[in-house]
Scaffold this active site. Structure first.
Site, PDB file in Angstrom:
ATOM      1  N   GLY A 197       0.839  -1.193   0.000  1.00 36.84           N
ATOM      2  CA  GLY A 197       0.000   0.000   0.000  1.00 36.84           C
ATOM      3  C   GLY A 197       0.871   1.239   0.000  1.00 36.84           C
TER       4      GLY A 197
ATOM      5  CG  LEU B  27       6.440   0.915   1.512  1.00 35.75           C
ATOM      6  CD1 LEU B  27       5.868   1.209   0.129  1.00 35.75           C
ATOM      7  CD2 LEU B  27       7.507  -0.163   1.451  1.00 35.75           C
TER       8      LEU B  27
ATOM      9  CG  HIS C  61       0.553   7.088   5.310  1.00 38.50           C
ATOM     10  ND1 HIS C  61       1.675   7.563   5.955  1.00 38.50           N
ATOM     11  CD2 HIS C  61       0.716   5.748   5.218  1.00 38.50           C
ATOM     12  CE1 HIS C  61       2.475   6.557   6.234  1.00 38.50           C
ATOM     13  NE2 HIS C  61       1.915   5.439   5.809  1.00 38.50           N
TER      14      HIS C  61
END
Length: 167
Positions: free
Chosen positions: A45, A92, A137
């Site tokens: 994702g 990430l 996010h």
């Protein structure tokens, strides 16, 4: 095109993304770049915020073959039935760190697809957790925000040290 992924504690990760006003070629190119970046990382994702584009766009692909990409533009979700579950999460933007986070495992998402068409989808399990993680996010939140300040501080210091060593 593969884009650079911002790494915690970069303050740009705290920017709240703005809604996409019009789904056009620039948004479709952004989604394609995000998928390419996510696959290269590799991840499952990615939110536009993570590549320093502050628009409400996220991509997810849970397939082993990386051949089932989903694009969510202006996603909103509601919690459906079920108890919150604890699941291991990574990010990430926080490379190398995995922690157990509690989230609901059943949500209904409303969003636009890459062509600007509205859709609704019920998500469960990992897909539901991944969507919530990526929407966080877009809202300027990171999974470390769910951890104790002590744990979050340790992760921050280690990542800052890595960044200094790489520069």
């Amino acid at each position: 095109m593969i884009r650079d992924i911002l790494v915690y504690p970069d303050q740009r990760l705290r920017t709240v993304a703005k809604p996409v006003e019009k789904v056009d070629d620039s948004i479709r190119i952004l989604a394609d770049d995000m998928l390419e970046t996510m696959y290269d990382a590799p991840g499952i994702g990615l939110a536009a915020t993570q590549i320093n584009v502050h628009k409400r766009v996220l991509v997810i692909d849970l397939s082993e073959e990386q051949n089932d990409p989903l694009v969510f533009i202006n996603p909103e979700y509601e919690v459906l039935d079920g108890e919150p579950e604890e699941m291991q999460e990574g990010c990430l933007s926080i490379p190398g760190y995995y922690e157990k986070i509690t989230r609901v495992a059943h949500v209904r998402v409303k969003a636009l697809d890459r062509n600007g068409e509205p859709f609704e989808k019920d998500l469960t399990g990992l897909m539901a957790v991944c969507l919530q993680h990526e929407v966080d996010h877009l809202d300027g939140k990171l999974f470390v925000d769910y951890l104790s300040s002590l744990k979050r501080g340790r992760i921050r210091k280690k990542l800052e040290k890595q960044l200094r060593q790489e520069s």
